[in-house]
Design an enzyme around this catalytic site. Structure first.
Site, PDB file in Angstrom:
ATOM      1  N   SER A   1     -13.728  28.989  21.028  1.00 19.76           N
ATOM      2  CA  SER A   1     -12.570  29.995  20.396  1.00 19.76           C
ATOM      3  C   SER A   1     -11.660  31.140  21.041  1.00 19.76           C
ATOM      4  O   SER A   1     -12.107  31.917  22.056  1.00 19.76           O
ATOM      5  CB  SER A   1     -13.230  30.802  18.827  1.00 19.76           C
ATOM      6  OG  SER A   1     -13.866  31.980  18.618  1.00 19.76           O
ATOM      7  N   ASP A   2     -10.649  32.115  21.285  1.00 16.15           N
ATOM      8  CA  ASP A   2     -10.397  33.046  21.661  1.00 16.15           C
ATOM      9  C   ASP A   2     -11.149  33.951  21.125  1.00 16.15           C
ATOM     10  O   ASP A   2     -11.540  33.378  19.835  1.00 16.15           O
ATOM     11  CB  ASP A   2      -8.638  33.174  21.817  1.00 16.15           C
ATOM     12  CG  ASP A   2      -7.667  33.435  23.061  1.00 16.15           C
ATOM     13  OD1 ASP A   2      -9.078  34.790  23.634  1.00 16.15           O
ATOM     14  OD2 ASP A   2      -7.103  34.181  23.495  1.00 16.15           O
ATOM     15  N   ALA A   3     -11.018  35.583  21.335  1.00 19.37           N
ATOM     16  CA  ALA A   3     -11.237  36.541  20.627  1.00 19.37           C
ATOM     17  C   ALA A   3     -11.010  36.506  19.853  1.00 19.37           C
ATOM     18  O   ALA A   3     -10.520  36.387  19.499  1.00 19.37           O
ATOM     19  CB  ALA A   3     -10.863  38.312  21.174  1.00 19.37           C
TER      20      ALA A   3
END
Length: 555
Positions: free
Chosen positions: A285-287
């Protein structure tokens, strides 16, 4: 053939039997609590035993290290972390060049500067330098290359992090980056799935939208992801970006669901990325502290959906123990199945094995390969090819102390995502060393530009995070309403030099002389001065439209 053998004998892992056996044995030795902790990659700032102890207690899949200036302390901390790990860590970083590089490594150009050079071999050389130094620092996973398309000039989040606006150029440079990183034992990651650059907002602040039709997406972002997958890229970062056209094609009545971020979308991660594009590698995932996720749903809901929707790694946590409890609760009530957890673990462990960490995860890094003179010289030569003369309609260049001795410089200093505003440029001192008399504009004293031989607007804003817009802020530069409205380039020779954002002509299309240099590091400032003084040619090509589609900006 077992699930492990099926997944990990195929690309991009391509593990042999002993490596697959290590994954199988390691997985069998993990209880559920250990598996849940291995879903996370935590952000890591700082050095010393307390940092190492905190990460060791969390026992994550890995960390993303943000390095400070003390190289010895940083590298010693990584050594301590590796030595204490029961399962070797993935150590990740955003190897995007310029200010995003580790401070103790070689200064290298950012992606937009490399796109301005537009030499795939040069990009490969820079990627090789970064990969070699990453392994020398203990980094084995890079969240690069960025394969977003710089389609909208107002986008503050792509800009200098991307490889420009032409998909063909993005593909060739990105593939070189992937090839060099992975040949050196650093896993590459293409981002930001399913494609950023058509929304002029920042997913750190809002869920952004890819507005393309499916046909348009297939011809652009889709083609880029297919090329990266065919090249064996090991991971994809699923971002907080919606792709409504794809969702509506499956369900015309999807309503709000059409705007669900990819990071929590099974349709985008599983159906499109895995099944249609055939990606078998790790999805991160992105942050997750980003507002692009937090604005969509409460963390109690969103965090389990990251895993159930197909991401194998959860990136970052402000409250690690609370987030671990959220995943445990979702396993208890069935929102995440045991089979899905194991599938994620197979890919996490498979990536570690593909990087050889099951054999070398605790081995000391070879610090002798950091910032070598040969790497510095190779990077300097490539950097020197990036400065781009956008226009010089009054024939101002080359500059000289004889003709332009008294120089007034307007600047807000270097603006970076992590260090804030106002970090000083060396550029004014470089001018002084050449014999120019340089005055930095002070809003308190408001020197009159007409008293000078040359006015320079020197901007140094690379792509920023959590800033809604990057623009030429006349009020801030000049200190007030009156100064913001003044334009003296009809009376005083004037130029704008951007060591970052390439689109300032939108705010001042009549600026007579503009140079884009894309990156703020010292080597770029020196290379640009050489070009301005006529000691070196401007070799860069515009990788984006610096005129922002404005017909008058060319004149």
């Amino acid at each position: 053939m077992t699930q492990i053998d099926q997944m990990l004998s195929a690309a991009p892992f391509a593990l042999d039997a002993p490596a697959r056996d290590w994954v199988r044995t390691t997985l069998a030795g993990m209880d559920r609590a250990a598996k849940v902790r291995q879903l996370f990659v935590h952000i890591c700032f700082g050095t010393g035993p307390e940092v190492a102890d905190r990460i060791t207690a969390l026992a994550p899949a890995g960390i993303t290290k943000f390095f400070g200036p003390d190289a010895t302390a940083e590298l010693d901390t990584l050594e301590a972390l590796r030595a204490a790990a029961d399962i070797p860590y993935l150590v990740s970083a955003d190897l995007e060049g310029s200010r995003m590089s580790p401070s103790f490594g070689t200064e290298v150009p950012n992606p937009l500067a490399l796109a301005a050079v537009d030499d795939v071999q040069a990009s490969a050389t820079i990627a090789r330098i970064m990969a070699t130094e990453a392994r020398a620092a203990g980094i084995n996973w890079s969240f690069t290359p960025v394969i977003d398309i710089n389609a909208l000039f107002r986008s503050p989040i792509v800009a200098t992090r991307g490889l420009g606006s032409a998909p063909d150029r993005i593909r060739e440079h990105a593939l070189a980056h992937i090839r060099e990183l992975q040949a050196a034992g650093v896993a590459a990651t293409v981002k930001h799935w399913p494609g950023e650059g058509h929304d002029d907002r920042d997913q750190h602040l809002v869920t952004t939208i890819n507005p393309l039709s499916i046909d348009e997406w297939n011809a652009s972002h889709g083609a880029l992801y297919r090329a990266a997958i065919e090249a064996g890229v090991m991971s994809v970062m699923s971002a907080h970006i919606a792709f409504p056209a794809y969702v509506l094609a499956q369900d015309p009545d999807a309503g709000l669901e059409a705007y669900r971020p990819a990071s929590v979308s099974r349709l985008l991660n599983q159906t499109l990325l895995r099944e249609e594009l055939g990606f078998n590698g790790l999805i991160v995932s992105d942050a997750t502290p980003m507002a692009g996720l937090g604005a969509w749903a409460h963390r109690d809901v969103a965090l389990p959906e990251i895993v159930s929707s197909g991401c194998d790694v959860i990136l970052f946590s402000d409250e690690p123990e609370a987030d671990i409890a959220r995943i445990e609760a979702a396993l208890e009530d069935g929102r995440i199945t045991a089979a899905r957890l194991d599938e994620a673990m197979i890919r996490v462990l498979g990536l570690k094995a593909a990087l050889g960490l099951h054999q070398t995860g605790k081995a000391p890094a070879d610090r002798s390969k950091l910032a070598t003179p040969a790497s510095a010289e190779a990077a300097r030569r490539i950097t020197a090819r990036a400065p781009t003369l956008v226009k010089d309609v009054q024939g101002l260049l080359p500059l000289s102390p004889k003709d332009h001795r008294r120089v007034l410089v307007y600047s807000t200093g270097i603006v970076t995502p992590l260090d804030g505003d106002g970090m000083p440029l060396i550029f004014p001192d470089l001018l002084r060393a050449e014999g120019f008399e340089v005055t930095l504009y002070d809003p308190a004293t408001r020197p009159d530009p007409r008293s000078f031989d040359l006015v320079l607007y020197v901007m140094a804003e690379e792509t920023l995070l959590t800033r809604g817009r990057i623009f030429l802020d006349w009020n801030r530069l000049t200190g007030g309403l009156s100064g913001a409205m003044e334009r003296h380039w009809h009376e005083v020779p004037t130029a704008l030099i951007s060591f970052g954002y390439p689109y300032y002509l939108y705010d001042a299309p009549r600026l007579p002389c503009v140079v884009n240099a894309y990156a703020t590091m010292d080597t770029m400032q020196r290379a640009t001065l050489d070009c301005l003084l006529g000691r070196a040619p401007f070799q860069g090509n515009n990788p984006v439209d610096p005129f922002c589609g404005l017909p008058d900006a060319r004149y």
